[in-house]
Design a protein around this motif. Structure first.
Motif, short mmCIF file in Angstrom:
data_model
loop_
_atom_site.label_atom_id
_atom_site.label_comp_id
_atom_site.label_asym_id
_atom_site.label_seq_id
_atom_site.Cartn_x
_atom_site.Cartn_y
_atom_site.Cartn_z
N GLU A 151 -31.13 42.76 -11.28
CA GLU A 151 -31.12 43.03 -9.85
C GLU A 151 -29.82 43.73 -9.44
O GLU A 151 -29.80 44.54 -8.51
N ASN A 152 -28.74 43.42 -10.16
CA ASN A 152 -27.44 44.04 -9.83
C ASN A 152 -27.41 45.53 -10.13
O ASN A 152 -26.56 46.26 -9.60
N ASP A 153 -28.33 45.99 -10.98
CA ASP A 153 -28.38 47.41 -11.32
C ASP A 153 -29.22 48.21 -10.33
O ASP A 153 -29.21 49.45 -10.35
N LYS A 154 -29.96 47.53 -9.47
CA LYS A 154 -30.85 48.22 -8.54
C LYS A 154 -30.05 48.84 -7.39
O LYS A 154 -29.07 48.28 -6.93
N ARG A 155 -30.52 50.00 -6.95
CA ARG A 155 -29.90 50.71 -5.84
C ARG A 155 -30.95 50.99 -4.77
O ARG A 155 -32.13 51.17 -5.07
N ALA A 156 -30.51 51.00 -3.53
CA ALA A 156 -31.40 51.32 -2.41
C ALA A 156 -30.96 52.64 -1.79
O ALA A 156 -29.76 52.96 -1.76
N ILE A 157 -31.93 53.41 -1.30
CA ILE A 157 -31.63 54.68 -0.66
C ILE A 157 -31.55 54.47 0.85
O ILE A 157 -32.45 53.90 1.46
N MET A 158 -30.47 54.95 1.42
CA MET A 158 -30.32 54.97 2.88
C MET A 158 -30.18 56.42 3.33
O MET A 158 -29.74 57.28 2.56
N THR A 159 -30.55 56.67 4.57
CA THR A 159 -30.35 57.99 5.16
C THR A 159 -29.29 57.88 6.26
O THR A 159 -29.29 56.91 7.03
N ILE A 160 -28.41 58.85 6.30
CA ILE A 160 -27.39 58.94 7.35
C ILE A 160 -27.73 60.17 8.18
O ILE A 160 -27.74 61.29 7.66
N GLN A 161 -28.04 59.96 9.46
CA GLN A 161 -28.45 61.09 10.29
C GLN A 161 -28.14 60.85 11.76
O GLN A 161 -27.94 59.71 12.18
N PRO A 162 -28.09 61.92 12.55
CA PRO A 162 -27.85 61.75 13.98
C PRO A 162 -29.00 61.01 14.65
O PRO A 162 -30.18 61.31 14.41
N ARG A 163 -28.66 60.04 15.48
CA ARG A 163 -29.64 59.32 16.31
C ARG A 163 -29.08 59.32 17.73
O ARG A 163 -28.37 58.41 18.13
N ILE A 164 -29.40 60.36 18.46
CA ILE A 164 -28.83 60.56 19.80
C ILE A 164 -29.15 59.39 20.74
O ILE A 164 -28.28 58.98 21.53
N PRO A 165 -30.36 58.81 20.74
CA PRO A 165 -30.61 57.67 21.63
C PRO A 165 -29.65 56.51 21.39
O PRO A 165 -29.35 55.75 22.32
N ALA A 166 -29.16 56.36 20.16
CA ALA A 166 -28.18 55.31 19.86
C ALA A 166 -26.75 55.80 20.09
O ALA A 166 -25.80 55.02 19.93
N GLY A 167 -26.59 57.07 20.44
CA GLY A 167 -25.25 57.63 20.65
C GLY A 167 -24.51 57.88 19.35
O GLY A 167 -23.28 57.92 19.33
N SER A 168 -25.26 58.08 18.27
CA SER A 168 -24.63 58.21 16.95
C SER A 168 -24.97 59.54 16.30
O SER A 168 -26.09 60.05 16.43
N ILE A 276 -26.55 56.16 -1.47
CA ILE A 276 -27.08 55.22 -2.46
C ILE A 276 -26.19 53.99 -2.48
O ILE A 276 -24.97 54.10 -2.71
N VAL A 277 -26.78 52.82 -2.23
CA VAL A 277 -25.99 51.59 -2.13
C VAL A 277 -26.58 50.53 -3.05
O VAL A 277 -27.79 50.54 -3.33
N PRO A 278 -25.75 49.62 -3.55
CA PRO A 278 -26.30 48.49 -4.32
C PRO A 278 -27.31 47.72 -3.47
O PRO A 278 -27.06 47.48 -2.28
N LEU A 279 -28.43 47.35 -4.05
CA LEU A 279 -29.45 46.64 -3.29
C LEU A 279 -28.88 45.38 -2.63
O LEU A 279 -29.25 45.05 -1.50
N ALA A 280 -28.00 44.70 -3.33
CA ALA A 280 -27.42 43.47 -2.80
C ALA A 280 -26.60 43.71 -1.53
O ALA A 280 -26.39 42.78 -0.74
N ASP A 281 -26.14 44.95 -1.32
CA ASP A 281 -25.31 45.27 -0.14
C ASP A 281 -26.10 45.93 0.99
O ASP A 281 -25.50 46.30 2.01
#
Length: 308
Positions: A151-168, A276-281
């Motif tokens: 499980e420690n070797d697993k990675r999760a994919i996240m996306t980083i993008q503008p989200r104007i409704p959240a002000g980000s 790409i982040v560790p699944l545990a995080d």
């Protein structure tokens, strides 16, 4: 003596010169002409703005799902065991307040006010931001070129993008997107994975975690017939999100090369960077995003019960 009277006369205060008050221009209030029509097969009146015709509203998938779901829930009041049975709430009318359209004039969002009240005049909050369903994916990558991965070797994919409704301009979340009125939830998930990450997956590789969890929870058969999905903001929006899991094996180097990759459909205004982040995080990396936390919780709960 005359000189004294002359000096006194010159000491009298002069009369103030009247000033003209500035003219204030009051803009004319623009009157919006409303059109009224009745939902076929009912006595429900809809007051709509000119930008939204009866045909547009009645063919809008989000409206069709919302009105059917609400009417089914209201119908449950007929049972004597329902807490509102003695004085049931009724959907009396709908006021359309505004609409947003996407490219090509396709209806995207509808803001409406639903008048839901009982015989005593008690009302339920009915301001609704109608946008329909979305889909989100927990995409887990596991290296297939190392011995005995854990499980420690697993990675999760996240996306980083503008989200104007959240002000980000750099909001971290799991891959997600709006559903259209065609195809299946799983098909929509597979499409979003490819658009946002560049990875191709088969629909058969996707696990519907929300559906699996609902089966495990064994909801009563007489309960409300909501979508098999999570509702991130049920107090203001109809949006529902089925959460899918995709576990994909690939070489460790290819996983690492995804870090910082630019993706997304530029013609749709998408500017996405992969993280790409560790699944545990994952829960720490996406703690501001409701669907990320929901996907994390479902994954952990289903694994704990031996369903994954």
């Amino acid at each position: 003596m005359n000189s004294i009277r002359l000096a006194a006369r010159h000491l009298r205060p002069t009369q103030p010169v009247p000033t003209r008050r500035p003219t204030i221009s009051i803009p004319k209030v623009k009157t919006i002409k409303m059109s009224t029509f009745t939902i076929p097969g009912s006595n429900l009146n809809v007051n709509s703005i000119p930008d939204l015709s009866q045909d547009d509203l009645l063919s809008f998938p989000a409206f069709k799902v919302w009105i059917a779901t609400l009417q089914q829930s209201l119908a449950r009041q007929e049972h004597p065991s329902h807490e509102f049975h003695s004085d049931p709430y009724i959907l009396r009318k709908i006021d359309i307040q505004s609409v947003d359209r996407f490219g090509g004039g396709r209806l995207g969002f509808v803001k409406l006010k639903a008048d839901v009240s009982n015989g005593q005049g008690e009302t339920l909050p009915g301001s609704v931001f109608l946008r329909g369903g979305s889909v989100a994916m927990l995409l887990i990558l596991q290296p297939d070129d190392i011995a005995s991965p854990t499980e420690n070797d697993k990675r999760a994919i996240m996306t980083i993008q503008p989200r104007i409704p959240a002000g980000s301009l750099a909001f971290p979340e799991i891959p997600a997107g709006m559903l259209d009125d065609s195809g299946t939830f799983a098909g929509g998930a597979a499409k979003e994975i490819q658009e946002e990450t560049g990875l191709q997956v088969e629909q058969s590789d996707l696990i519907d975690m929300t559906s699996l969890a609902l089966q495990a929870a064994q909801e009563p058969g007489g309960g409300e017939r909501l979508q098999q999905a999570v509702y991130p903001s049920p107090g203001g929006s109809d949006e529902f999100i089925p959460l899918f899991l995709c576990q994909k094996s690939m070489p460790k180097k290819e996983i690492e090369e995804l870090q910082g990759k630019l993706t997304g459909l530029r013609e749709h205004g998408e500017k996405i960077t992969l993280k790409i982040v560790p699944l545990a995080d994952l829960w720490k990396e996406g703690l501001r995003d409701g669907k990320t936390l929901a996907a994390w919780a479902l994954y952990q709960g289903l694994k704990q019960d031996g369903l994954l």
